[in-house]
Design an enzyme around this catalytic site. Structure first.
Site, PDB file in Angstrom:
ATOM      1  N   GLY A   1       8.025  -1.801   7.278  1.00  0.00           N
ATOM      2  CA  GLY A   1       7.746  -3.342   7.431  1.00  0.00           C
ATOM      3  C   GLY A   1       8.301  -4.361   6.491  1.00  0.00           C
TER       4      GLY A   1
ATOM      5  N   ARG B   1      12.557   1.967  12.173  1.00  0.00           N
ATOM      6  CA  ARG B   1      11.684   3.022  11.940  1.00  0.00           C
ATOM      7  C   ARG B   1      12.531   4.173  12.677  1.00  0.00           C
ATOM      8  NH1 ARG B   1       6.967   1.357   9.738  1.00  0.00           N
ATOM      9  NH2 ARG B   1       6.411  -0.939  10.498  1.00  0.00           N
TER      10      ARG B   1
ATOM     11  N   ASP C   1       4.539   3.214   1.931  1.00  0.00           N
ATOM     12  CA  ASP C   1       4.345   4.783   1.941  1.00  0.00           C
ATOM     13  C   ASP C   1       5.198   5.726   2.998  1.00  0.00           C
ATOM     14  OD1 ASP C   1       2.772   4.085   4.056  1.00  0.00           O
ATOM     15  OD2 ASP C   1       0.873   4.729   3.341  1.00  0.00           O
TER      16      ASP C   1
ATOM     17  N   THR D   1       6.074  -4.146   0.242  1.00  0.00           N
ATOM     18  CA  THR D   1       5.005  -4.014   1.259  1.00  0.00           C
ATOM     19  C   THR D   1       4.138  -5.463   1.003  1.00  0.00           C
ATOM     20  OG1 THR D   1       3.039  -3.291   2.271  1.00  0.00           O
ATOM     21  CG2 THR D   1       3.870  -2.235   0.446  1.00  0.00           C
TER      22      THR D   1
ATOM     23  N   ASP E   1       1.048  -5.324   1.785  1.00  0.00           N
ATOM     24  CA  ASP E   1      -0.096  -5.032   1.633  1.00  0.00           C
ATOM     25  C   ASP E   1      -0.937  -4.458   0.211  1.00  0.00           C
ATOM     26  OD1 ASP E   1      -0.386  -5.265   4.426  1.00  0.00           O
ATOM     27  OD2 ASP E   1       0.807  -3.354   4.852  1.00  0.00           O
TER      28      ASP E   1
ATOM     29  N   ASP F   1      -0.823  -1.732  -0.950  1.00  0.00           N
ATOM     30  CA  ASP F   1      -1.613  -0.451  -0.554  1.00  0.00           C
ATOM     31  C   ASP F   1      -0.919   0.835  -1.323  1.00  0.00           C
ATOM     32  OD1 ASP F   1       0.592  -0.250   1.039  1.00  0.00           O
ATOM     33  OD2 ASP F   1      -0.797   0.121   2.916  1.00  0.00           O
TER      34      ASP F   1
ATOM     35  N   ARG G   1      -3.186  -3.952   6.504  1.00  0.00           N
ATOM     36  CA  ARG G   1      -3.466  -2.393   7.115  1.00  0.00           C
ATOM     37  C   ARG G   1      -4.985  -1.937   6.755  1.00  0.00           C
ATOM     38  NH1 ARG G   1       1.665   1.072   7.063  1.00  0.00           N
ATOM     39  NH2 ARG G   1       0.332   2.137   5.100  1.00  0.00           N
TER      40      ARG G   1
END
Lengths: 328, 328, 328, 328
Positions: free
Chosen positions: D15, D76, D107, D130, D132, D134, D176
């Site tokens: 993303g 992707r 990740d 990202t 997020d 995360d 996410r």
């Protein structure tokens, strides 16, 4: 001969729109300028019936010209749709010595004002406040310009990610049953296709258009869908349709939602609100009633409320053509 | 009968303004739509004389509708003001097979285009691109609306600090020798006073106005000063004057400067640019020449270049009055 | 053992910064959460001496988290610098039953709080609110992050016009006598050179750098100048120097000014303000006094006020190096 | 001893997030600074396998620091998950003379890079891109700060309309399966409640919290729902639940969607991207491989890729508590 206006009540009603506060401020300050007392009414027609009033002076409306929403709050009222409700409202206004009303809102608001005027001969003046631009008698409703910028900024952001991933995005924008917002943001956001209620493009044309766009070398695409569009499918069904009927597309949906109604008003909406507030108060002072103030040819003009409501503002066909050419 | 247009050159010239790229994109795509070849010319008139050309197709202008500045660059040219320079330019255009020009810029740009048209009978069409809104024949020049929003956002920020400290701010805004920007942002920014070239308020009136504002309970004040204002003092001298002649003021100055020219164009300017590009190309196709496209009563209209230049766009007196009432 | 805290006063002082309101809100709500009474003090130290107090409950601070400036106003006070002034302040606090103070501001504010604490043993806790980031004991002062974004947005706009015209811009940014703002916005704005007080680049190196930049193919350039820079010339003199000593440059100056202090705080500053308010109130409850709350390694930490003031926050040398590499 | 690095390839994958372009620019310019050749790889791992390479010099990345999305595109790749795919990729890199890779992504991207490194001993360095946040090993991933501001601006707009109509809004934000975005924007947006995956609040607590909020005098409320929340109902079901189980609420839902991924990066993200690019290239030059660069205690630090992936970044419990106190 009309009675002299010594006290004016102002309220906002229906869906809120950016610029409502600027219009309230203008009504209040124009009253102060002319030594008319001004009363803010909270919660729209509900507030009239409940006597939810507050005297507002020039300093009371300090620092609100740049605020979204409405400090007077807004509400929809079932009771005001009854004769009893309107009688109650009239009693409250008489009791408070209010001589005239400035109603800021859309066609529902104006319908209420018009009926109220017809029943009680109470002076009313409308200011068109809605992001949808669906009122006849003004080229721009209050909040329309701000909403356009809000939506375009969101589309710009979505395009960043769309073009990074070669995606197709369906973006739903507000506008009730007219396509003004969709058409303008579609052009400004560089959309490949715009679906509006006024034009039934049909699914076949949509597929054809997307295929043409792909063939012409575009790797990502944006389709703007007006919430009132009549293509026969909602935006999620549109996505499913493309997923099933077209190959090689990674389709995403974004429904922009209520953020379109908020935000600090644009310069245009602040100036428009200021002009409309002055015109509304001074028109009431001149004994005019049952009109809406509007912008026509860059001038403030009055339109009878019944025309403002019935006559729908039409889509500019030139814009439809510009949109087609731009997506070449 | 006019010759068929097969190849159009487009350039930007003079001070840049937001929306110029959107206009270039529109000219390029309208050409593509009508199977006309389009040539981008870099650096304005300098580029014409130097043959600094690049063929632009529909995909060449991808992703520029939301960019400030101009991808074609802009420059002022002394050489083009000479007959020799213009001869050189004409030779380059003929050599490249260019049949007509779309000139995006302000009155300097249009003057050049008009003279060039008169001398060589070369078809030209103007698009008004300037933040100053100082062109006759259009209610809005490209970039004006965006600049208004940019300035108003800056004023909102300054007001935060002004009202926290009970300060008086003089804010200088652009606009050359007209007060359109100042008048609109003054109303939208809630300024207590607006100094514009069209109205010589006089220092005494300014002092009086500020005193009135203070008396009425305002603890902070903003005065907008148009760069072309003729009060006889520049903005720093104004500050000194107030420092010396009025008590109790903590006066600050802010000159907003060149940030007013940049930024992503507003929805209004992107739509306007798109409409103007279509109209410019299609007018040339119809054999029209020596005109400027403009917005009048929400429609695209042509104005002869010589009128666009000579007739100055006038200040809306209604706005002056609204401003006075709002600062009550 | 320290006395139980039942009533806390909060005030803002010195230059305002975005996030001050969010910090006030946090102090007020943390007090409400712990059943401590909270008193807002207007106009900083002036307001303490004058007893300009207002009890603030959780709902009093509704809708201010996203507002720039400070609802408690700010002012500089000469009287508080005298022993008599501070005595007066202490009397007012005692009279109002206020047990402790939360002071939101910069080093001037903290110096006052520290002296006041030393003289009267009155519990004080500081929250660093300034855009300059010139306080020791916190990686970020309140408002720094917001100011960085405000400045970078302005630079982006100026770059639009700079690159359209191949110009060199000197842009002056705030920061008092430290270069934190300049260094960060210089990197983020893609500046070719950054002049900060901590590093005397010298005019020769500046000229060399600009020439290198030109040679490497850059047609427009931006140089960020910190207001406290010590190159020996102000920004207008810099322009004159380049005009006289270098050829082929069209040089412009932009002084961003007070808009850097305003605007709605960034998410970072709102979260930071919320954390700091909680920490400040709860530290006072634990009997701590004469500290400043700060952000260190993403945690809230206390630093004695005297260290916060004396120890200047240092420039990150890594950023200087990054800046050099980025302008390759 | 590691081989000297003469040519580095850089790509973005997964993303997209704001700041990826700034990171690409930094990698390219750091290479130029050290006289290393830099190759941009389009479409992530797909592009490696297809040899979709372009040599990038310092000027190639001009004007992208402030652009959202990624000029190198992202995709992707299923094929790269196969051994054959990775062999193909390795062959392309060897053929092009590329000595090392900088992988910008999340990740998934890092997992691919790590496996590739283990299989072929090919030097790789990760940059966490990202929204997020995360990823373990950095307090901030690239794009996180920008996304926070984007979301908070949207919440501010929604609050305008929420408070005008006394409504309850459920707003879904990205993130996410972690609640970093939700927790920060919840505090900054003044939310009454925040639903995150890390904490199962339960429907009863939610109802209780909303009732408390109503009782305490709040007329409108905002509840932030992280997309990965595990309360057992999606956001539309939450609305239905409240509609059915609580009285007097006018509930609305807003799913902010993909606009959260786009937009011009904040100053913080641009500076972070610039630092990370320098660190990534210079770490490869020092012979380091299979690491991710990250921000720890305001310094650039390396974390082995396998730790970055496995160790999830944890929610700051202090923020949860601050959120509770703020909604007092």
């Amino acid at each position: 001969m009309s009675k002299e206006i010594k006290k004016i009540g102002v309220f906002t009603s229906g869906g809120d729109s950016p610029g409502m506060n600027a219009a309230v401020r203008s009504v209040v300050r124009t009253c102060a300028f002319h030594n008319i007392e001004c009363v803010g009414i909270y919660q729209g027609y509900e507030g009239i019936m409940n006597g939810d009033f507050e005297v507002l002076g020039a300093r009371s409306v300090k620092g609100i010209i740049n605020k979204g929403g409405t400090i007077l709050k807004s509400a929809r009222s079932k009771e005001f749709r009854t004769k009893e409700g309107r009688k109650k409202a009239h009693d409250q206004l008489v009791k408070a010595g209010i001589d005239a009303l400035v109603a800021i809102g859309g066609d529902g608001t104006f319908t209420g004002a018009m009926i109220f005027n017809e029943e009680f001969g109470f002076p009313v003046m409308g200011i068109p406040g809605t992001i949808d631009n669906d009122i006849f008698g003004t080229t721009h409703t209050l909040g329309f310009d701000t909403a356009l910028n809000t939506v375009v900024e969101a589309i710009d952001k979505i395009r960043d990610t769309a073009s990074s991933h070669n995606r197709l995005f369906f973006i739903e924008v507000m506008g009730r049953d007219v396509g003004h917002i969709a058409l303008n943001v579609g052009i400004a956001g560089g959309a490949e296709e715009i679906l509006i209620p006024e034009e039934d493009l049909g699914l076949d044309r949509l597929v054809e258009s997307l295929n043409k766009s792909r063939t012409s070398g575009k790797s990502s695409s944006i389709v703007i869908v007006a919430e009132g569009d009549k293509i026969g499918k909602n935006i999620f069904e549109l996505k499913d349709f493309v997923d099933e009927n077209m190959e090689g597309y990674d389709v995403r949906v974004s429904v922009l939602g209520h953020m379109q109604r908020g935000g600090s008003p644009s310069c245009f909406d602040r100036v428009l609100a200021s002009r409309m507030g002055v015109k509304a108060v001074e028109s009431l002072m001149e004994g005019k009633t049952n009109y809406m103030v509007g912008l026509k040819n860059n001038k403030m003009e009055l339109t009878p409320l019944n025309q403002a409501i019935k006559g729908k503002s039409k889509i500019n066909l030139e814009l439809l053509r510009v949109s087609d050419i731009m997506s070449t």
